[in-house]
Design a protein around this motif. Structure first.
Motif, PDB file in Angstrom:
ATOM      1  N   GLY A  55       0.809  -1.213   0.000  1.00 53.01           N
ATOM      2  CA  GLY A  55       0.000   0.000   0.000  1.00 53.01           C
ATOM      3  C   GLY A  55       0.842   1.263   0.000  1.00 53.01           C
ATOM      4  N   ASN A  56       1.906   1.272   0.787  1.00 49.28           N
ATOM      5  CA  ASN A  56       2.777   2.453   0.827  1.00 49.28           C
ATOM      6  C   ASN A  56       3.477   2.672  -0.509  1.00 49.28           C
ATOM      7  OD1 ASN A  56       2.119   3.053   3.475  1.00 49.28           O
ATOM      8  ND2 ASN A  56       3.811   1.873   4.331  1.00 49.28           N
ATOM      9  N   TYR A  57       3.911   1.601  -1.139  1.00 49.14           N
ATOM     10  CA  TYR A  57       4.554   1.735  -2.446  1.00 49.14           C
ATOM     11  C   TYR A  57       3.560   2.218  -3.497  1.00 49.14           C
ATOM     12  CZ  TYR A  57       9.350   0.152  -1.899  1.00 49.14           C
ATOM     13  OH  TYR A  57      10.676   0.090  -1.578  1.00 49.14           O
ATOM     14  N   LEU A  58       2.326   1.728  -3.448  1.00 49.73           N
ATOM     15  CA  LEU A  58       1.322   2.189  -4.403  1.00 49.73           C
ATOM     16  C   LEU A  58       1.015   3.678  -4.206  1.00 49.73           C
ATOM     17  CD1 LEU A  58      -1.132  -0.842  -4.463  1.00 49.73           C
ATOM     18  CD2 LEU A  58       0.049   0.122  -6.439  1.00 49.73           C
TER      19      LEU A  58
ATOM     20  N   ALA B 195       4.060  14.476   0.260  1.00 49.45           N
ATOM     21  CA  ALA B 195       3.093  13.389   0.078  1.00 49.45           C
ATOM     22  C   ALA B 195       3.654  12.070   0.605  1.00 49.45           C
ATOM     23  CB  ALA B 195       2.718  13.259  -1.395  1.00 49.45           C
ATOM     24  N   VAL B 196       4.917  11.800   0.304  1.00 46.36           N
ATOM     25  CA  VAL B 196       5.530  10.547   0.758  1.00 46.36           C
ATOM     26  C   VAL B 196       5.630  10.513   2.283  1.00 46.36           C
ATOM     27  CG1 VAL B 196       7.695   9.249   0.767  1.00 46.36           C
ATOM     28  CG2 VAL B 196       6.758  10.089  -1.388  1.00 46.36           C
ATOM     29  N   LEU B 197       5.959  11.645   2.897  1.00 48.98           N
ATOM     30  CA  LEU B 197       6.009  11.703   4.359  1.00 48.98           C
ATOM     31  C   LEU B 197       4.620  11.494   4.961  1.00 48.98           C
ATOM     32  CD1 LEU B 197       8.499  14.677   4.721  1.00 48.98           C
ATOM     33  CD2 LEU B 197       8.863  12.375   5.631  1.00 48.98           C
ATOM     34  N   CYS B 198       3.593  12.043   4.301  1.00 53.26           N
ATOM     35  CA  CYS B 198       2.221  11.832   4.770  1.00 53.26           C
ATOM     36  C   CYS B 198       1.807  10.367   4.646  1.00 53.26           C
ATOM     37  CB  CYS B 198       1.252  12.717   3.979  1.00 53.26           C
ATOM     38  SG  CYS B 198       1.383  14.471   4.362  1.00 53.26           S
TER      39      CYS B 198
ATOM     40  N   PHE C 108      -7.506  -2.398  -2.168  1.00 49.12           N
ATOM     41  CA  PHE C 108      -7.464  -3.851  -2.025  1.00 49.12           C
ATOM     42  C   PHE C 108      -6.432  -4.326  -0.998  1.00 49.12           C
ATOM     43  CE2 PHE C 108      -9.193  -4.401  -6.591  1.00 49.12           C
ATOM     44  CZ  PHE C 108     -10.490  -4.316  -6.099  1.00 49.12           C
ATOM     45  N   THR C 109      -5.611  -3.428  -0.486  1.00 50.26           N
ATOM     46  CA  THR C 109      -4.709  -3.841   0.612  1.00 50.26           C
ATOM     47  C   THR C 109      -5.479  -4.040   1.913  1.00 50.26           C
ATOM     48  OG1 THR C 109      -4.186  -1.557   1.234  1.00 50.26           O
ATOM     49  CG2 THR C 109      -2.756  -2.606  -0.400  1.00 50.26           C
ATOM     50  N   TYR C 110      -6.669  -3.439   2.009  1.00 51.00           N
ATOM     51  CA  TYR C 110      -7.491  -3.535   3.224  1.00 51.00           C
ATOM     52  C   TYR C 110      -6.669  -3.221   4.476  1.00 51.00           C
ATOM     53  CZ  TYR C 110     -10.842  -5.829   0.143  1.00 51.00           C
ATOM     54  OH  TYR C 110     -11.713  -6.106  -0.886  1.00 51.00           O
ATOM     55  N   THR C 111      -5.895  -2.150   4.390  1.00 53.41           N
ATOM     56  CA  THR C 111      -5.015  -1.760   5.492  1.00 53.41           C
ATOM     57  C   THR C 111      -5.349  -0.332   5.899  1.00 53.41           C
ATOM     58  OG1 THR C 111      -3.270  -3.196   4.613  1.00 53.41           O
ATOM     59  CG2 THR C 111      -2.618  -1.546   6.245  1.00 53.41           C
ATOM     60  N   ARG C 112      -5.795  -0.169   7.134  1.00 54.22           N
ATOM     61  CA  ARG C 112      -6.279   1.129   7.590  1.00 54.22           C
ATOM     62  C   ARG C 112      -5.202   2.207   7.548  1.00 54.22           C
ATOM     63  NH1 ARG C 112      -9.449  -2.528  11.204  1.00 54.22           N
ATOM     64  NH2 ARG C 112      -7.406  -3.107  12.002  1.00 54.22           N
ATOM     65  N   SER C 113      -4.003   1.871   7.985  1.00 47.56           N
ATOM     66  CA  SER C 113      -2.944   2.887   8.029  1.00 47.56           C
ATOM     67  C   SER C 113      -2.588   3.371   6.626  1.00 47.56           C
ATOM     68  CB  SER C 113      -1.699   2.323   8.726  1.00 47.56           C
ATOM     69  OG  SER C 113      -1.180   1.201   8.027  1.00 47.56           O
ATOM     70  N   VAL C 114      -2.647   2.479   5.651  1.00 47.94           N
ATOM     71  CA  VAL C 114      -2.378   2.874   4.267  1.00 47.94           C
ATOM     72  C   VAL C 114      -3.456   3.828   3.772  1.00 47.94           C
ATOM     73  CG1 VAL C 114      -2.247   2.030   1.890  1.00 47.94           C
ATOM     74  CG2 VAL C 114      -1.058   0.812   3.720  1.00 47.94           C
TER      75      VAL C 114
ATOM     76  N   GLY D 177      -2.854   7.180   5.314  1.00 53.65           N
ATOM     77  CA  GLY D 177      -1.741   7.866   4.678  1.00 53.65           C
ATOM     78  C   GLY D 177      -2.112   8.429   3.320  1.00 53.65           C
ATOM     79  N   PHE D 178      -2.883   7.667   2.560  1.00 52.07           N
ATOM     80  CA  PHE D 178      -3.302   8.151   1.243  1.00 52.07           C
ATOM     81  C   PHE D 178      -4.228   9.353   1.377  1.00 52.07           C
ATOM     82  CE2 PHE D 178      -6.019   7.754  -2.639  1.00 52.07           C
ATOM     83  CZ  PHE D 178      -5.021   8.063  -3.560  1.00 52.07           C
ATOM     84  N   ALA D 179      -5.149   9.295   2.348  1.00 43.99           N
ATOM     85  CA  ALA D 179      -6.065  10.422   2.558  1.00 43.99           C
ATOM     86  C   ALA D 179      -5.307  11.666   3.006  1.00 43.99           C
ATOM     87  CB  ALA D 179      -7.124  10.037   3.596  1.00 43.99           C
TER      88      ALA D 179
END
Length: 475
Positions: free
Chosen positions: A199-202, A406-409, A237-243, A246-248
């Motif tokens: 998710g972080n890489y995406l 953005a990457v830090l967020c 589709f990662t279904y990962t809350r932290s990701v 971070g995206f938001a």
């Protein structure tokens, strides 16, 4: 077969470098992160000593050779460390001392070697960071780097969609389809076999593609927008809350960065209210998220953060300044699990590493280690802010500033809910993007002075001894 593919890739890289003379440290650094992420340990490894040889470690050797070649040809720029660089050096020094003192002569049975973690989560990322600082890219090279991440993100998004729909024929490398390897089988987890890292890489690739978009023709911009849509699906589709968080957060920062100054406060307040309302409506779905496990297991995963925080507090109170030693949370926490002065259980974290990067560092390395790490992150945030919002900066500089923010967020929410120092791939992309952003900022500094070293690589040399509006100056 895998061995043949690995060496074919390396031969292709070497041939391309000789034929087109693009064998630069920046290119090798990006290849180390991108190719190393796709062709990981499970794809190919060879035991030649205490550390197995993998594709990314082969590329690290090529990177060192490229730096040596550039130094011999006097192509490296004159470089003076910034304040944030001294924070990184202090962090590395303190972690190394803590690791050595806590682990040399120790017979602790740990699932991950602290020296391995130190090497690949801190020393290796710093090497990538310095490589792009002392051999910075031209604007054209930066565009190629963004294009490489756009291609990587498209591949990862297709793989994520194939995993969720169980179209295993479209999944590469094939070890991703093995439920016995890694974690998070049932979600999109990618080549690293970890949905957090995928998710972080995406997210990184999504914003790199967004940054690339103004630099290409309009027809290609439509293609990039389609690729970005696929990346959003992969993130979901990662279904990962932290990701998702971070995206938001990164989307919020990007929205503010692209908004004209006179409208920033209304847009910030309006988007914050909308985001809060959306979170309230979706809270139960997020808390009881059904993934490869049940909703109750997902809820228990949230509750375990309380256990980690409680145990961390008790451990820190006993060793506040120096910590228990880098890499030793796993075994040093065990005596604290018998504490019965609280209503929540602690035993479920017995076989787990820490789930918070900051708490993990303060417990293992004390206030000194946490302070150095926070100084590094705050320094990058400040530099990204000055690059983004100083309207006198060049467009290329502002674009890379936005990408850094953005990457830090993306990184920070995952760091709050996972110990990312155990996911070294996420450390490498953070340091690489930070190094690229600072290299671009120093290149485009409006008062940059010519360096004494000859310029032979087609871009302006610089020093960092002068003050500028961008805030880049030597300490």
């Amino acid at each position: 077969m895998a061995l043949i593919i690995v060496f074919a890739v390396l031969v292709a890289l070497l041939w391309g470098a000789i034929a087109f003379r693009r064998f630069t440290p920046v290119g090798v650094a990006v290849a180390t992160v991108a190719i190393g992420y796709v062709l990981g340990y499970e794809f190919w490894h060879l035991h030649l000593g205490p550390l197995p040889l993998t594709v990314d470690r082969l590329l690290l050797g090529v990177l060192v050779a490229a730096l040596a070649m550039f130094a011999w040809q006097r192509k490296l720029v004159h470089w003076t460390p910034l304040t944030v660089d001294w924070a990184i050096f202090t962090l590395l020094g303190w972690l190394t001392v803590s690791c050595v003192l806590a682990n040399v002569g120790s017979d602790a049975d740990l699932p991950v070697s602290p020296f391995f973690r130190l090497l690949f989560s801190f020393w290796t990322p710093t090497l990538l960071y310095l490589a792009v600082r002392i051999a910075p890219p031209s604007t054209r090279t930066t565009t190629y780097v963004l294009a490489a991440f756009a291609a990587l993100g498209t591949y990862l998004a297709v793989t994520a969609c194939a995993e969720i729909t169980q179209q295993w024929w479209a999944v590469f490398p094939k070890y991703i389809t093995d439920p016995e390897l890694g974690t998070h089988f049932g979600r999109a987890r990618g080549p690293a076999l970890n949905s957090v890292s995928l998710g972080n890489y995406l997210c990184l690739c999504f914003w790199a593609t967004w940054t690339l978009r103004p630099r290409v023709r309009r027809s290609l911009q439509l293609v990039l927008l389609g690729c970005m849509g696929l990346m959003v699906l992969g993130i979901l589709f990662t279904y990962t809350r932290s990701v998702w968080m971070g995206f938001a957060l990164s989307a919020f920062v990007m929205l503010i960065a692209h908004t004209p100054r006179e409208y920033r406060w209304p847009v910030a307040i309006g988007s914050s209210v909308c985001g809060a309302l959306l979170l309230m409506v979706a809270w139960s779905f997020v808390l009881y998220l059904n993934r490869e496990d049940s909703g109750s297991v997902s809820e228990h995963s949230v509750e375990q953060r309380t256990s980690f925080a409680y145990v961390s507090w008790k451990m820190w109170c006993d060793e506040p300044l120096a910590g228990v030693g880098f890499g030793r949370f796993f075994d040093k926490k065990l005596p604290y699990l018998s504490d019965r002065h609280q209503s929540f259980e602690l035993e479920s974290i017995r076989n787990l590493h820490h789930h918070n990067t900051f708490l993990g560092l303060v417990v293992e390395t004390g206030l000194a280690g946490l302070a150095a790490y926070l100084a590094m992150l705050v320094g990058w945030i400040w530099i990204g802010y000055r690059m983004t919002f100083d309207e006198s900066n060049s467009p290329a500089m502002r674009q890379m500033g936005r990408l850094l923010l953005a990457v830090l967020c993306v990184y920070l929410p995952s760091a709050l809910f996972h110990d990312l120092t155990h996911i070294f791939q996420d450390q490498t992309f953070l340091f690489l993007i930070a190094g690229l952003a600072l290299a671009v900022a120093e290149q485009h500094s409006p008062v940059a002075q010519p360096a004494t070293m000859p310029n032979r690589v087609g871009f302006s040399s610089f020093t960092t001894t002068s003050h500028s509006k961008t805030g880049f100056h030597a300490p």
